[in-house]
Design an enzyme around this catalytic site. Structure first.
Site, PDB file in Angstrom:
ATOM      1  N   HIS A 251     -34.773  20.314   1.045  1.00 60.61           N
ATOM      2  CA  HIS A 251     -33.461  19.740   1.357  1.00 60.61           C
ATOM      3  C   HIS A 251     -33.547  18.413   2.125  1.00 60.61           C
ATOM      4  CE1 HIS A 251     -29.105  20.846   2.832  1.00 60.61           C
ATOM      5  NE2 HIS A 251     -29.156  19.668   2.258  1.00 60.61           N
TER       6      HIS A 251
ATOM      7  N   TYR B 199     -25.898  24.511   5.606  1.00 60.33           N
ATOM      8  CA  TYR B 199     -24.433  24.392   5.524  1.00 60.33           C
ATOM      9  C   TYR B 199     -23.749  25.404   6.442  1.00 60.33           C
ATOM     10  CZ  TYR B 199     -25.545  21.767   1.262  1.00 60.33           C
ATOM     11  OH  TYR B 199     -26.056  20.870   0.362  1.00 60.33           O
TER      12      TYR B 199
HETATM   13  P1  NAD Z   1     -17.789  16.607  -3.273  1.00 59.39           P
HETATM   14  O1  NAD Z   1     -17.822  15.202  -3.724  1.00 59.39           O
HETATM   15  O2  NAD Z   1     -17.984  17.665  -4.263  1.00 59.39           O
HETATM   16  O3  NAD Z   1     -16.429  16.787  -2.459  1.00 59.39           O
HETATM   17  C1  NAD Z   1     -16.088  17.979  -1.840  1.00 59.39           C
HETATM   18  C2  NAD Z   1     -14.731  17.836  -1.177  1.00 59.39           C
HETATM   19  O4  NAD Z   1     -13.735  17.662  -2.183  1.00 59.39           O
HETATM   20  C3  NAD Z   1     -14.330  19.101  -0.418  1.00 59.39           C
HETATM   21  O5  NAD Z   1     -13.491  18.735   0.672  1.00 59.39           O
HETATM   22  C4  NAD Z   1     -13.533  19.858  -1.463  1.00 59.39           C
HETATM   23  O6  NAD Z   1     -12.674  20.799  -0.853  1.00 59.39           O
HETATM   24  C5  NAD Z   1     -12.775  18.728  -2.134  1.00 59.39           C
HETATM   25  N1  NAD Z   1     -12.350  19.017  -3.526  1.00 59.39           N
HETATM   26  C6  NAD Z   1     -12.994  19.705  -4.490  1.00 59.39           C
HETATM   27  N2  NAD Z   1     -12.284  19.731  -5.637  1.00 59.39           N
HETATM   28  C7  NAD Z   1     -11.145  19.021  -5.388  1.00 59.39           C
HETATM   29  C8  NAD Z   1     -10.019  18.677  -6.174  1.00 59.39           C
HETATM   30  N3  NAD Z   1      -9.909  19.050  -7.458  1.00 59.39           N
HETATM   31  N4  NAD Z   1      -9.041  17.937  -5.588  1.00 59.39           N
HETATM   32  C9  NAD Z   1      -9.131  17.532  -4.302  1.00 59.39           C
HETATM   33  N5  NAD Z   1     -10.185  17.825  -3.504  1.00 59.39           N
HETATM   34  C10 NAD Z   1     -11.181  18.568  -4.041  1.00 59.39           C
HETATM   35  O7  NAD Z   1     -18.910  16.726  -2.111  1.00 59.39           O
HETATM   36  P2  NAD Z   1     -19.879  17.893  -1.654  1.00 59.39           P
HETATM   37  O8  NAD Z   1     -19.178  19.191  -1.451  1.00 59.39           O
HETATM   38  O9  NAD Z   1     -20.652  17.326  -0.525  1.00 59.39           O
HETATM   39  O10 NAD Z   1     -20.914  18.021  -2.870  1.00 59.39           O
HETATM   40  C11 NAD Z   1     -20.880  19.097  -3.763  1.00 59.39           C
HETATM   41  C12 NAD Z   1     -22.002  20.086  -3.518  1.00 59.39           C
HETATM   42  O11 NAD Z   1     -23.259  19.496  -3.831  1.00 59.39           O
HETATM   43  C13 NAD Z   1     -22.155  20.575  -2.062  1.00 59.39           C
HETATM   44  O12 NAD Z   1     -21.244  21.608  -1.781  1.00 59.39           O
HETATM   45  C14 NAD Z   1     -23.602  21.014  -2.067  1.00 59.39           C
HETATM   46  O13 NAD Z   1     -23.714  22.274  -2.684  1.00 59.39           O
HETATM   47  C15 NAD Z   1     -24.263  19.961  -2.952  1.00 59.39           C
HETATM   48  N6  NAD Z   1     -24.807  18.810  -2.188  1.00 59.39           N
HETATM   49  C16 NAD Z   1     -26.127  18.804  -1.863  1.00 59.39           C
HETATM   50  C17 NAD Z   1     -26.650  17.774  -1.120  1.00 59.39           C
HETATM   51  C18 NAD Z   1     -28.112  17.784  -0.765  1.00 59.39           C
HETATM   52  O14 NAD Z   1     -28.838  18.653  -1.195  1.00 59.39           O
HETATM   53  N7  NAD Z   1     -28.586  16.854   0.011  1.00 59.39           N
HETATM   54  C19 NAD Z   1     -25.836  16.714  -0.682  1.00 59.39           C
HETATM   55  C20 NAD Z   1     -24.498  16.716  -1.057  1.00 59.39           C
HETATM   56  C21 NAD Z   1     -23.995  17.770  -1.810  1.00 59.39           C
END
Ligand code: NAD
Length: 323
Positions: free
Chosen positions: A128, A63
């Protein structure tokens, strides 16, 4: 010193003995993956999260090309909280420069991550996005290397992450029971895609902890919409945009409804949402507390589900195709 808020529900993570807050802090936004974020905002978001009862923080060297790990490390240090009061997961095998799941690389990777995170150990180390590697290498080489890291105390538990759900059954069918402690699935338990449901009984039978990430479908289920790089089809993007607009018109917030949808399945140990501001932390914690107090807004949810029904469970290709 900040102390965990009593109201956010804790849920067991498989057989690990860990109890994770039902809302987890996804730190990919701290790597500027979803747009700019200042160091002050990053530190304040983590502080707010911890003070409101979020005890689980997830990152990866991938990231922001290691930026997320560095920012999270600084923010956790600034908390000044005892190490056993928060749970940290990071990942290995995926880097800005590409994929490498070799034993040599993942063994070196944890030392680099620990240095950036300013920690002596992480609670969970996850391979990952394993669909981009050889799943047989994950089974025969990567996971055994992670077991050695467990033995020397650099990590407590082992996980695997990725998008296609078949990768989890492939690996879990081939490793000795109890070897993989946790799986992290993303974009498969949100209003527009609930296919994780299909493998929940299997995962539970294996005793693995279930982390469901991206409840907002990586920005699809937000008023601002997804980032440029989002891999969804134009049809999926426009259906989610229509659902967000419908909510706004009704005076509702699509992100809140999306959080509550994901949180309401208690087989999921934690809903990992990416956050980069105190406001988002507050909104997501409040969504969880209101869900526990008042239940779901069934009517609006049903209306949104109807809007996205033509694209329900639509996903996108990820990784090398495995036959
Ligand atoms: P998400 O669906 O959590 O969306 C994140 C987005 O939504 C960001 O732009 C954030 O600023 C915004 N957001 C958060 N809360 C909000 C709210 N209340 N209102 C409006 N917007 C809001 O997607 P993500 O960040 O990709 O997934 C969450 C976490 O999961 C990642 O940060 C990561 O740690 C993990 N993840 C891991 C993998 C993997 O291992 N392959 C893949 C995806 C995500």
């Amino acid at each position: 010193m900040a102390s965990p808020h009593p109201n956010l529900e804790l849920r067991p993570l498989g057989n690990t003995g860990l109890k994770l807050s039902c809302v987890g802090f996804g730190a990919s936004p701290l790597g500027k993956v979803f747009g700019p974020v200042s160091e002050d905002d990053a530190i304040a978001s983590v502080r707010q999260a911890f003070s409101r009862g979020i005890n689980f923080f997830d990152t990866s060297p991938y990231y922001g090309g290691t930026l997320s790990e560095k920012m999270l490390g600084k923010a956790l240090k600034a908390l000044g909280a005892p190490r056993n009061e928060y749970i940290v997961s990071t990942k290995c095998g995926r880097y800005a420069e590409g994929f490498d799941f070799s034993a040599e690389r993942v063994t070196r990777s944890i030392d680099e991550s620990l240095e950036r995170l300013q920690l002596d150990y992480v609670d969970i180390l996850q391979c990952h996005d394993i669909e981009f590697g050889s799943l047989d290498q994950i089974v025969n080489e990567t996971i055994p290397a992670l077991q050695k890291l467990k033995e020397v105390g650099k990590i407590r538990f082992i996980g695997i992450t990725g998008l296609p759900l078949g990768i989890f059954t492939y690996v879990l069918d081939r490793v000795p029971p109890g070897t993989v402690d946790v799986i992290l699935s993303y974009c498969h338990y949100s209003i527009n895609d609930s296919t994780l449901l299909d493998i929940l009984p299997y995962l539970k039978s294996k005793g693995v902890g279930i982390i469901s990430a991206s409840p907002l479908a990586m920005g699809l289920l937000t008023e601002n919409g997804p980032p440029e790089w989002h891999p969804a089809s134009p049809e999926l993007k426009s259906a989610c945009q229509a659902a967000a607009a419908y909510c706004k018109e009704k005076g509702k917030n699509i992100s809140k409804l999306a959080m509550q949808y994901s949180l309401s399945n208690k087989d999921i140990s934690t809903v990992l949402v990416g956050m980069n501001s105190v406001r988002q932390v507050e909104e997501n914690v409040t969504a969880a507390i209101e869900l526990a107090t008042f239940g779901k807004d069934q009517q609006t949810l049903a209306e949104i589900e109807a809007i996205v029904s033509p694209v329900k469970n639509q996903t996108w290709p990820s990784g090398i195709q495995h036959s």
